[in-house]
Design a protein around this motif. Structure first.
Motif, PDB file in Angstrom:
ATOM      1  N   GLU A  77      -0.531  -7.788  -6.138  1.00  0.00           N
ATOM      2  CA  GLU A  77       0.799  -8.803  -5.750  1.00  0.00           C
ATOM      3  C   GLU A  77       1.404  -8.335  -4.557  1.00  0.00           C
ATOM      4  O   GLU A  77       1.756  -7.070  -4.649  1.00  0.00           O
ATOM      5  CB  GLU A  77       1.514  -9.150  -6.931  1.00  0.00           C
ATOM      6  N   TYR A  78       1.912  -9.085  -3.834  1.00  0.00           N
ATOM      7  CA  TYR A  78       2.420  -8.796  -2.531  1.00  0.00           C
ATOM      8  C   TYR A  78       2.032  -7.648  -1.881  1.00  0.00           C
ATOM      9  O   TYR A  78       2.855  -6.862  -1.261  1.00  0.00           O
ATOM     10  CB  TYR A  78       4.056  -8.621  -3.054  1.00  0.00           C
ATOM     11  N   GLY A  79       0.669  -7.324  -1.953  1.00  0.00           N
ATOM     12  CA  GLY A  79       0.205  -6.231  -1.125  1.00  0.00           C
ATOM     13  C   GLY A  79       0.122  -5.068  -1.721  1.00  0.00           C
ATOM     14  O   GLY A  79      -0.153  -4.112  -1.258  1.00  0.00           O
ATOM     15  N   GLU A  80       0.534  -4.919  -2.995  1.00  0.00           N
ATOM     16  CA  GLU A  80       0.640  -3.581  -3.888  1.00  0.00           C
ATOM     17  C   GLU A  80       0.056  -3.996  -5.138  1.00  0.00           C
ATOM     18  O   GLU A  80      -0.357  -5.195  -5.455  1.00  0.00           O
ATOM     19  CB  GLU A  80       2.072  -3.164  -4.089  1.00  0.00           C
ATOM     20  N   LEU A  81      -0.413  -2.705  -5.771  1.00  0.00           N
ATOM     21  CA  LEU A  81      -1.003  -2.640  -7.067  1.00  0.00           C
ATOM     22  C   LEU A  81       0.148  -2.218  -8.000  1.00  0.00           C
ATOM     23  O   LEU A  81       0.871  -1.237  -7.619  1.00  0.00           O
ATOM     24  CB  LEU A  81      -2.154  -1.675  -7.015  1.00  0.00           C
ATOM     25  N   THR A  82       0.607  -3.179  -8.842  1.00  0.00           N
ATOM     26  CA  THR A  82       1.523  -2.723  -9.699  1.00  0.00           C
ATOM     27  C   THR A  82       0.922  -2.543 -11.098  1.00  0.00           C
ATOM     28  O   THR A  82       0.006  -3.114 -11.719  1.00  0.00           O
ATOM     29  CB  THR A  82       2.555  -3.865 -10.107  1.00  0.00           C
ATOM     30  N   GLY A  83       1.082  -1.249 -11.986  1.00  0.00           N
ATOM     31  CA  GLY A  83       0.170  -0.838 -12.866  1.00  0.00           C
ATOM     32  C   GLY A  83       1.363  -0.736 -14.228  1.00  0.00           C
ATOM     33  O   GLY A  83       2.471  -0.440 -14.022  1.00  0.00           O
ATOM     34  N   VAL A  84       0.894  -0.877 -15.245  1.00  0.00           N
ATOM     35  CA  VAL A  84       1.380  -0.864 -16.559  1.00  0.00           C
ATOM     36  C   VAL A  84       0.678  -0.246 -17.374  1.00  0.00           C
ATOM     37  O   VAL A  84      -0.470  -0.459 -17.680  1.00  0.00           O
ATOM     38  CB  VAL A  84       1.971  -2.397 -17.101  1.00  0.00           C
ATOM     39  N   LEU A  85       1.213   0.921 -17.872  1.00  0.00           N
ATOM     40  CA  LEU A  85       0.538   1.708 -19.062  1.00  0.00           C
ATOM     41  C   LEU A  85       0.477   0.951 -20.406  1.00  0.00           C
ATOM     42  O   LEU A  85       1.560   0.869 -20.734  1.00  0.00           O
ATOM     43  CB  LEU A  85       1.281   3.245 -19.073  1.00  0.00           C
ATOM     44  N   GLU A  86      -0.639   0.867 -20.724  1.00  0.00           N
ATOM     45  CA  GLU A  86      -0.732   0.042 -22.132  1.00  0.00           C
ATOM     46  C   GLU A  86      -1.472   1.183 -23.158  1.00  0.00           C
ATOM     47  O   GLU A  86      -2.359   0.937 -23.748  1.00  0.00           O
ATOM     48  CB  GLU A  86      -1.653  -0.929 -22.014  1.00  0.00           C
ATOM     49  N   ASP A  87      -1.047   2.243 -23.430  1.00  0.00           N
ATOM     50  CA  ASP A  87      -1.054   3.571 -24.341  1.00  0.00           C
ATOM     51  C   ASP A  87      -0.219   3.224 -25.634  1.00  0.00           C
ATOM     52  O   ASP A  87       1.065   3.039 -25.246  1.00  0.00           O
ATOM     53  CB  ASP A  87      -1.029   4.697 -23.447  1.00  0.00           C
ATOM     54  N   PRO A  88      -0.913   3.351 -26.689  1.00  0.00           N
ATOM     55  CA  PRO A  88       0.108   3.379 -27.947  1.00  0.00           C
ATOM     56  C   PRO A  88       1.073   4.288 -27.981  1.00  0.00           C
ATOM     57  O   PRO A  88       2.069   4.142 -28.744  1.00  0.00           O
ATOM     58  CB  PRO A  88      -0.868   3.370 -28.831  1.00  0.00           C
ATOM     59  N   ALA A  89       0.753   5.488 -27.475  1.00  0.00           N
ATOM     60  CA  ALA A  89       1.769   6.761 -27.579  1.00  0.00           C
ATOM     61  C   ALA A  89       2.640   6.827 -26.342  1.00  0.00           C
ATOM     62  O   ALA A  89       3.501   7.506 -26.493  1.00  0.00           O
ATOM     63  CB  ALA A  89       0.733   8.104 -27.410  1.00  0.00           C
ATOM     64  N   GLN A  90       2.609   6.271 -25.224  1.00  0.00           N
ATOM     65  CA  GLN A  90       3.371   6.314 -24.029  1.00  0.00           C
ATOM     66  C   GLN A  90       3.579   4.634 -23.451  1.00  0.00           C
ATOM     67  O   GLN A  90       2.939   4.012 -23.799  1.00  0.00           O
ATOM     68  CB  GLN A  90       2.652   7.280 -22.981  1.00  0.00           C
ATOM     69  N   THR A  91       4.738   4.995 -22.532  1.00  0.00           N
ATOM     70  CA  THR A  91       4.932   3.881 -21.686  1.00  0.00           C
ATOM     71  C   THR A  91       5.172   4.319 -20.420  1.00  0.00           C
ATOM     72  O   THR A  91       5.043   5.567 -20.166  1.00  0.00           O
ATOM     73  CB  THR A  91       6.421   3.152 -22.155  1.00  0.00           C
ATOM     74  N   GLY A  92       4.834   3.407 -19.298  1.00  0.00           N
ATOM     75  CA  GLY A  92       4.950   3.769 -17.889  1.00  0.00           C
ATOM     76  C   GLY A  92       4.393   2.581 -17.079  1.00  0.00           C
ATOM     77  O   GLY A  92       4.138   1.761 -17.610  1.00  0.00           O
ATOM     78  N   SER A  93       4.762   2.948 -15.867  1.00  0.00           N
ATOM     79  CA  SER A  93       4.599   2.025 -14.871  1.00  0.00           C
ATOM     80  C   SER A  93       4.375   2.813 -13.566  1.00  0.00           C
ATOM     81  O   SER A  93       4.570   3.799 -13.232  1.00  0.00           O
ATOM     82  CB  SER A  93       5.933   1.071 -14.796  1.00  0.00           C
ATOM     83  N   ALA A  94       3.636   1.843 -12.688  1.00  0.00           N
ATOM     84  CA  ALA A  94       3.363   2.572 -11.244  1.00  0.00           C
ATOM     85  C   ALA A  94       3.268   1.536 -10.100  1.00  0.00           C
ATOM     86  O   ALA A  94       3.127   0.279 -10.363  1.00  0.00           O
ATOM     87  CB  ALA A  94       1.764   3.173 -11.253  1.00  0.00           C
ATOM     88  N   VAL A  95       3.519   1.967  -8.976  1.00  0.00           N
ATOM     89  CA  VAL A  95       3.564   0.988  -7.877  1.00  0.00           C
ATOM     90  C   VAL A  95       2.412   1.891  -6.543  1.00  0.00           C
ATOM     91  O   VAL A  95       3.009   2.906  -6.262  1.00  0.00           O
ATOM     92  CB  VAL A  95       4.506   0.728  -7.185  1.00  0.00           C
ATOM     93  N   LEU A  96       1.571   1.213  -6.356  1.00  0.00           N
ATOM     94  CA  LEU A  96       0.537   1.795  -5.352  1.00  0.00           C
ATOM     95  C   LEU A  96       0.675   0.957  -4.187  1.00  0.00           C
ATOM     96  O   LEU A  96       0.328  -0.309  -4.246  1.00  0.00           O
ATOM     97  CB  LEU A  96      -0.845   1.915  -5.991  1.00  0.00           C
ATOM     98  N   ARG A  97       0.296   1.699  -3.047  1.00  0.00           N
ATOM     99  CA  ARG A  97       0.386   0.903  -1.797  1.00  0.00           C
ATOM    100  C   ARG A  97      -1.021   1.463  -1.077  1.00  0.00           C
ATOM    101  O   ARG A  97      -1.388   2.576  -1.070  1.00  0.00           O
ATOM    102  CB  ARG A  97       1.669   1.165  -0.899  1.00  0.00           C
ATOM    103  N   ARG A  98      -1.675   0.601  -0.216  1.00  0.00           N
ATOM    104  CA  ARG A  98      -2.656   0.995   0.670  1.00  0.00           C
ATOM    105  C   ARG A  98      -2.252   1.840   1.555  1.00  0.00           C
ATOM    106  O   ARG A  98      -1.326   2.093   2.087  1.00  0.00           O
ATOM    107  CB  ARG A  98      -3.142  -0.265   1.467  1.00  0.00           C
ATOM    108  N   GLN A  99      -3.193   2.795   1.591  1.00  0.00           N
ATOM    109  CA  GLN A  99      -3.107   4.000   2.867  1.00  0.00           C
ATOM    110  C   GLN A  99      -4.057   3.602   4.087  1.00  0.00           C
ATOM    111  O   GLN A  99      -5.001   2.941   3.858  1.00  0.00           O
ATOM    112  CB  GLN A  99      -3.528   5.341   2.098  1.00  0.00           C
ATOM    113  N   PRO A 100      -3.505   3.857   5.162  1.00  0.00           N
ATOM    114  CA  PRO A 100      -4.402   3.482   6.437  1.00  0.00           C
ATOM    115  C   PRO A 100      -5.815   4.101   6.003  1.00  0.00           C
ATOM    116  O   PRO A 100      -5.852   5.202   5.893  1.00  0.00           O
ATOM    117  CB  PRO A 100      -3.486   4.217   7.403  1.00  0.00           C
ATOM    118  N   ALA A 101      -6.581   3.306   6.847  1.00  0.00           N
ATOM    119  CA  ALA A 101      -8.145   3.805   6.544  1.00  0.00           C
ATOM    120  C   ALA A 101      -8.515   4.928   7.753  1.00  0.00           C
ATOM    121  O   ALA A 101      -7.932   5.033   8.525  1.00  0.00           O
ATOM    122  CB  ALA A 101      -9.230   2.629   6.920  1.00  0.00           C
TER     123      ALA A 101
END
Length: 101
Positions: A77-101
């Motif tokens: 969404e909005y040009g980024e990858l937003t990640g949510v960790l769906e692990d029963p033992a942990q919680t987490g989040s991430a935001v990844l952006r495209r790197q120049p080719a």
């Protein structure tokens, strides 16, 4: 559109934050790390995703622009990858952006 973004750049990098599920209750510390994924289109509704350790062929929804890699669910969404960790033992989040080719 996710498939167009993947065609423009295979490398996606950002920061991931993870910690135990009870992070807030016990004051347990979390961690921060750089996350890099390489993503390539692999046919209709499929992509190959590698994190440097393992490579998986996963399905993605162009409509919802989401895919799952391990315990992570990513949404484009909005040009980024937003990640949510769906692990029963942990919680987490991430935001990844495209790197120049």
């Amino acid at each position: 559109m996710f498939s167009k973004a993947v065609q423009e750049s295979k490398q996606w990098t950002g920061t991931a934050y993870t910690g135990p599920r009870d992070l807030g209750r016990r004051g347990n510390g979390g961690s921060e790390a750089t996350m890099t994924l390489e993503i390539q289109l692999a046919g209709e509704g499929k992509i190959n995703v590698t994190d440097g350790t393992e490579t998986k062929s996963v399905s993605f929804s162009e409509e919802g622009e989401t895919f799952v890699f391990g315990y992570w669910r990513f949404t484009f969404e909005y040009g980024e990858l937003t990640g949510v960790l769906e692990d029963p033992a942990q919680t987490g989040s991430a935001v990844l952006r495209r790197q120049p080719a």
